[in-house]
Scaffold this motif. Structure first.
Motif, PDB file in Angstrom:
ATOM      1  N   THR A 105      -8.124   0.712  -0.702  1.00 27.57           N
ATOM      2  CA  THR A 105      -8.810   0.351  -1.935  1.00 27.57           C
ATOM      3  C   THR A 105      -7.894  -0.564  -2.729  1.00 27.57           C
ATOM      4  O   THR A 105      -6.794  -0.161  -3.119  1.00 27.57           O
ATOM      5  CB  THR A 105      -9.159   1.601  -2.770  1.00 27.57           C
ATOM      6  OG1 THR A 105      -9.957   2.482  -1.973  1.00 27.57           O
ATOM      7  CG2 THR A 105      -9.933   1.198  -4.017  1.00 27.57           C
ATOM      8  N   ARG A 158       0.831  -1.203   0.000  1.00 26.62           N
ATOM      9  CA  ARG A 158       0.000   0.000   0.000  1.00 26.62           C
ATOM     10  C   ARG A 158       0.863   1.249   0.000  1.00 26.62           C
ATOM     11  O   ARG A 158       1.997   1.236   0.462  1.00 26.62           O
ATOM     12  CB  ARG A 158      -0.860   0.018   1.267  1.00 26.62           C
ATOM     13  CG  ARG A 158      -1.912  -1.057   1.321  1.00 26.62           C
ATOM     14  CD  ARG A 158      -2.517  -1.136   2.710  1.00 26.62           C
ATOM     15  NE  ARG A 158      -1.754  -2.013   3.570  1.00 26.62           N
ATOM     16  CZ  ARG A 158      -1.782  -1.960   4.898  1.00 26.62           C
ATOM     17  NH1 ARG A 158      -2.493  -1.035   5.505  1.00 26.62           N
ATOM     18  NH2 ARG A 158      -1.088  -2.810   5.604  1.00 26.62           N
ATOM     19  N   ARG A 203     -10.293  -2.909   5.019  1.00 22.25           N
ATOM     20  CA  ARG A 203      -9.519  -2.255   6.074  1.00 22.25           C
ATOM     21  C   ARG A 203      -8.393  -3.193   6.473  1.00 22.25           C
ATOM     22  O   ARG A 203      -8.604  -4.399   6.662  1.00 22.25           O
ATOM     23  CB  ARG A 203     -10.389  -1.930   7.284  1.00 22.25           C
ATOM     24  CG  ARG A 203     -11.631  -1.114   6.951  1.00 22.25           C
ATOM     25  CD  ARG A 203     -12.225  -0.479   8.190  1.00 22.25           C
ATOM     26  NE  ARG A 203     -11.462   0.705   8.564  1.00 22.25           N
ATOM     27  CZ  ARG A 203     -11.358   1.153   9.815  1.00 22.25           C
ATOM     28  NH1 ARG A 203     -11.933   0.504  10.809  1.00 22.25           N
ATOM     29  NH2 ARG A 203     -10.653   2.246  10.082  1.00 22.25           N
ATOM     30  N   ASP A 254      -8.273   2.407   5.851  1.00 25.67           N
ATOM     31  CA  ASP A 254      -9.045   2.092   4.653  1.00 25.67           C
ATOM     32  C   ASP A 254      -8.101   1.883   3.478  1.00 25.67           C
ATOM     33  O   ASP A 254      -7.200   2.694   3.237  1.00 25.67           O
ATOM     34  CB  ASP A 254     -10.018   3.224   4.332  1.00 25.67           C
ATOM     35  CG  ASP A 254     -11.081   3.408   5.403  1.00 25.67           C
ATOM     36  OD1 ASP A 254     -11.521   2.387   5.968  1.00 25.67           O
ATOM     37  OD2 ASP A 254     -11.458   4.561   5.674  1.00 25.67           O
ATOM     38  N   HIS A 305      -4.396   3.384  -1.475  1.00 25.73           N
ATOM     39  CA  HIS A 305      -4.797   2.663  -2.676  1.00 25.73           C
ATOM     40  C   HIS A 305      -3.692   1.687  -3.053  1.00 25.73           C
ATOM     41  O   HIS A 305      -2.511   2.014  -2.967  1.00 25.73           O
ATOM     42  CB  HIS A 305      -5.045   3.631  -3.842  1.00 25.73           C
ATOM     43  CG  HIS A 305      -6.320   4.401  -3.728  1.00 25.73           C
ATOM     44  ND1 HIS A 305      -6.468   5.470  -2.872  1.00 25.73           N
ATOM     45  CD2 HIS A 305      -7.522   4.249  -4.364  1.00 25.73           C
ATOM     46  CE1 HIS A 305      -7.696   5.953  -2.974  1.00 25.73           C
ATOM     47  NE2 HIS A 305      -8.352   5.231  -3.874  1.00 25.73           N
ATOM     48  N   PRO A 322      -5.942   6.665   4.532  1.00 21.95           N
ATOM     49  CA  PRO A 322      -6.520   5.887   3.432  1.00 21.95           C
ATOM     50  C   PRO A 322      -5.490   5.638   2.328  1.00 21.95           C
ATOM     51  O   PRO A 322      -4.718   6.529   1.962  1.00 21.95           O
ATOM     52  CB  PRO A 322      -7.659   6.780   2.939  1.00 21.95           C
ATOM     53  CG  PRO A 322      -8.042   7.580   4.143  1.00 21.95           C
ATOM     54  CD  PRO A 322      -6.755   7.845   4.865  1.00 21.95           C
ATOM     55  N   THR A 329     -12.061  -3.010  -4.790  1.00 20.55           N
ATOM     56  CA  THR A 329     -12.662  -3.453  -3.532  1.00 20.55           C
ATOM     57  C   THR A 329     -12.105  -2.637  -2.369  1.00 20.55           C
ATOM     58  O   THR A 329     -10.903  -2.388  -2.291  1.00 20.55           O
ATOM     59  CB  THR A 329     -12.369  -4.946  -3.293  1.00 20.55           C
ATOM     60  OG1 THR A 329     -12.878  -5.706  -4.383  1.00 20.55           O
ATOM     61  CG2 THR A 329     -13.009  -5.424  -1.994  1.00 20.55           C
ATOM     62  N   GLU A 330     -12.985  -2.238  -1.464  1.00 20.80           N
ATOM     63  CA  GLU A 330     -12.560  -1.472  -0.304  1.00 20.80           C
ATOM     64  C   GLU A 330     -12.506  -2.380   0.927  1.00 20.80           C
ATOM     65  O   GLU A 330     -13.473  -3.082   1.231  1.00 20.80           O
ATOM     66  CB  GLU A 330     -13.502  -0.291  -0.064  1.00 20.80           C
ATOM     67  CG  GLU A 330     -13.463   0.737  -1.193  1.00 20.80           C
ATOM     68  CD  GLU A 330     -14.279   1.979  -0.897  1.00 20.80           C
ATOM     69  OE1 GLU A 330     -14.940   2.003   0.168  1.00 20.80           O
ATOM     70  OE2 GLU A 330     -14.247   2.915  -1.716  1.00 20.80           O
TER      71      GLU A 330
END
Length: 393
Positions: free
Chosen positions: A332, A62, A340, A330, A358, A356, A337-338
């Motif tokens: 993505t 991430r 945690r 969070d 992605h 957050p 799809t989201e």
């Protein structure tokens, strides 16, 4: 409240796969560094692992940019060298010599960028084993961790990639130390962490036990515990772990559970005496706890100062009330799809790490990365057109 970014402005180029190397980049990204992850054309195969490997890529990649390069092409290597020339840190975890054969060894890279910190995540540090191929499980088996984890005669790997992740953490420690030294000297350096030596550091307590006592450490399921009560107890429904690790906690434990006779026994007032009397006291305690539900046991223990824990499962953690106060962020996924996932487990200046994120598709950031190198649109199109750079579709 924005997350702390102590490494903001630090740039990292990452040549990694699987877990150990990506862990280094993930932690540095969580601390605010800008990570450019170089993947092969089509994307890192780690993305497509199944079973127990399905979580590797989303967990440890991430917050990174992705560019796909054909490192067997002159143009692809040229892009990689341009990225390295402007980077603060390089991270790699391929087999010994893999990057050297591409002309991306430390000596070559640092010649044009003397401030570069070059982090290698390997199976072994220099020595007779250094050319061997290693994996987390190989290191656990070789280093005694699997022996200590399973019951006697049945070595068992730990229930997570603990050596990969801890080895990555040691890599980060080395990188941060090298950054601090660079502040004083202006020079970078090569930093190497390894799976095998990481394992040895973790089992060092058992080596020290043998050095001190002359008695080999028994596997954990068969060990003689340092404390009389340090066990998983069956209840009417779910098991609960309880630890009584001081004499003061023994008094508190006896009072909480009405164990008046055990408390009145003066021979049990000290921990070592209780360890020797385990065969006498444990049946009474197991019978008592076995007559209660897990909820009833936890209700007594919560707030008492006694160490305890329900036996959680990974999937339970998504709904854990404590983790939902900042321990999960969070994310993505690359398919939209989201979910945690766990944050970097740090708080700095009163703020939690994490925001957050992605997960990039393979090559998602190719054009932005190349533009950052000063390439014009025509050159970028040519690189994508000749296959040296892959672009996300």
């Amino acid at each position: 409240m924005s997350a702390p970014q102590p490494l903001k402005g630090i740039t990292v180029v990452e040549f990694t796969h699987m877990v150990m190397g990506p862990t280094v980049g993930h932690i540095l990204a969580g601390l605010g560094a800008e990570i450019v992850r170089i993947e092969p054309i089509g994307g890192d195969r780690t993305r497509r692992l199944m079973g127990s490997g399905a979580g590797y890529f989303p967990m440890y990649n991430r917050g990174k940019q992705s560019i796909c390069l054909d490192l067997k092409s002159e143009d692809g290597i040229a892009v990689a060298k341009d990225l390295i020339a402007g980077a603060d840190i390089l991270v790699e975890n391929f087999r010994p010599g893999a990057l050297d054969r591409l002309g991306l060894d430390y000596e070559s890279c640092s010649a044009g960028n003397p401030g570069l910190i070059y982090c290698c995540e390997k199976g072994f540090l220099p020595g007779p084993y250094e050319q061997r191929t290693a994996l987390d499980e190989v290191a656990q088996m070789m280093g005694g961790l699997a022996y200590m984890t399973g019951p006697p005669g049945k070595p068992l790997r730990a229930g997570a990639s603990v050596i990969d992740v801890t080895g990555g953490m040691f890599g980060v420690i080395g990188v941060l130390a090298a950054l601090e030294q660079r502040h004083r000297t202006g020079k970078g350096q090569k930093v190497t962490a390894s799976l095998f030596e990481t394992t040895i550091y973790l089992v060092g307590q058992h080596m020290a036990q043998y050095a001190v006592t002359g008695t080999p450490a028994a596997p954990m399921p068969a060990r003689v515990s340092a404390w009389a009560i340090y066990d998983v107890f069956e209840t009417k429904d779910e098991p609960v772990f309880i630890g009584v690790v001081t004499d003061a906690l023994w008094e508190k434990f006896c009072k909480l559970f009405g164990l008046d006779q055990l408390w009145e026994d003066q021979t049990l007032r000290e921990n070592n005496a209780r360890v020797e009397a385990r065969d006498r006291i444990m049946p009474q305690i197991r019978a008592l706890i076995g007559g209660m539900t897990a909820g009833e046991v936890i209700a007594k223990l919560d707030g008492s100062g006694l160490p305890f824990a329900p036996i959680g499962k990974p999937q339970d953690m998504f709904d854990d009330p404590h983790l939902n106060e900042g321990g999960l962020e969070d994310v993505t996924l690359d398919n939209g799809t989201e979910v945690r996932l766990p944050t970097i487990p740090l708080e700095m200046d009163g703020k939690r790490i994490g925001s957050p994120q992605h997960l990039p598709k393979p090559g998602r950031d190719a054009r932005a990365v190349l533009e950052g190198l000063g390439y014009d649109a025509g050159r970028i199109d040519a690189l994508i057109g000749n296959g040296a750079v892959g672009e996300s579709t």
